[in-house]
Design a protein around this motif. Structure first.
Motif, PDB file in Angstrom:
ATOM      1  N   LEU A  39       0.594  12.841   6.873  1.00 42.45           N
ATOM      2  CA  LEU A  39       1.810  12.029   6.838  1.00 42.45           C
ATOM      3  C   LEU A  39       1.525  10.601   7.269  1.00 42.45           C
ATOM      4  O   LEU A  39       1.990   9.644   6.648  1.00 42.45           O
ATOM      5  N   VAL A  40       0.727  10.450   8.320  1.00 42.90           N
ATOM      6  CA  VAL A  40       0.360   9.106   8.786  1.00 42.90           C
ATOM      7  C   VAL A  40      -0.434   8.378   7.710  1.00 42.90           C
ATOM      8  O   VAL A  40      -0.187   7.193   7.442  1.00 42.90           O
ATOM      9  N   LEU A  41      -1.379   9.063   7.069  1.00 42.49           N
ATOM     10  CA  LEU A  41      -2.164   8.437   6.002  1.00 42.49           C
ATOM     11  C   LEU A  41      -1.289   8.014   4.832  1.00 42.49           C
ATOM     12  O   LEU A  41      -1.466   6.932   4.270  1.00 42.49           O
ATOM     13  N   VAL A  42      -0.332   8.841   4.459  1.00 44.67           N
ATOM     14  CA  VAL A  42       0.575   8.508   3.352  1.00 44.67           C
ATOM     15  C   VAL A  42       1.425   7.293   3.708  1.00 44.67           C
ATOM     16  O   VAL A  42       1.618   6.404   2.878  1.00 44.67           O
ATOM     17  N   ILE A  43       1.906   7.223   4.938  1.00 46.61           N
ATOM     18  CA  ILE A  43       2.713   6.074   5.360  1.00 46.61           C
ATOM     19  C   ILE A  43       1.884   4.797   5.348  1.00 46.61           C
ATOM     20  O   ILE A  43       2.335   3.752   4.867  1.00 46.61           O
ATOM     21  N   ILE A  44       0.670   4.872   5.857  1.00 42.19           N
ATOM     22  CA  ILE A  44      -0.203   3.688   5.881  1.00 42.19           C
ATOM     23  C   ILE A  44      -0.531   3.241   4.449  1.00 42.19           C
ATOM     24  O   ILE A  44      -0.465   2.051   4.132  1.00 42.19           O
ATOM     25  N   ALA A  45      -0.874   4.195   3.576  1.00 41.09           N
ATOM     26  CA  ALA A  45      -1.188   3.850   2.182  1.00 41.09           C
ATOM     27  C   ALA A  45       0.030   3.271   1.478  1.00 41.09           C
ATOM     28  O   ALA A  45      -0.084   2.293   0.731  1.00 41.09           O
ATOM     29  N   GLY A  46       1.189   3.829   1.725  1.00 41.74           N
ATOM     30  CA  GLY A  46       2.421   3.310   1.126  1.00 41.74           C
ATOM     31  C   GLY A  46       2.711   1.900   1.577  1.00 41.74           C
ATOM     32  O   GLY A  46       3.112   1.046   0.771  1.00 41.74           O
ATOM     33  N   ASN A  47       2.527   1.634   2.849  1.00 38.64           N
ATOM     34  CA  ASN A  47       2.745   0.285   3.379  1.00 38.64           C
ATOM     35  C   ASN A  47       1.763  -0.699   2.759  1.00 38.64           C
ATOM     36  O   ASN A  47       2.143  -1.816   2.382  1.00 38.64           O
ATOM     37  N   TRP A  48       0.516  -0.304   2.621  1.00 39.77           N
ATOM     38  CA  TRP A  48      -0.518  -1.156   2.028  1.00 39.77           C
ATOM     39  C   TRP A  48      -0.183  -1.477   0.568  1.00 39.77           C
ATOM     40  O   TRP A  48      -0.250  -2.627   0.136  1.00 39.77           O
TER      41      TRP A  48
END
Length: 57
Positions: free
Chosen positions: A21-30
């Motif tokens: 979930l953290v990785l998806v949020i970071i990738a989405g923000n990027w």
């Protein structure tokens, strides 16, 4: 012993899902930041073309 193993697997799954979930949020923000930058660049180019066309008239 069987209950402890199930609890361990459950805890590991919760940690894995949290990390994903953290990785998806970071990738989405990027990706969102990149798309905003591209949109800003396109807007600048369109404005420059519009101004150039108006000046030629």
């Amino acid at each position: 012993m069987l209950i402890d193993e199930k609890a361990q697997i459950s805890a590991e799954m919760i940690l894995i899902m949290g990390a994903l979930l953290v990785l998806v949020i970071i990738a989405g923000n990027w990706i969102f930041n990149i798309s905003q930058s591209v949109a800003g660049n396109v807007s600048t180019v369109v404005d420059a073309a519009k101004d150039s066309t108006i000046n030629k008239m």
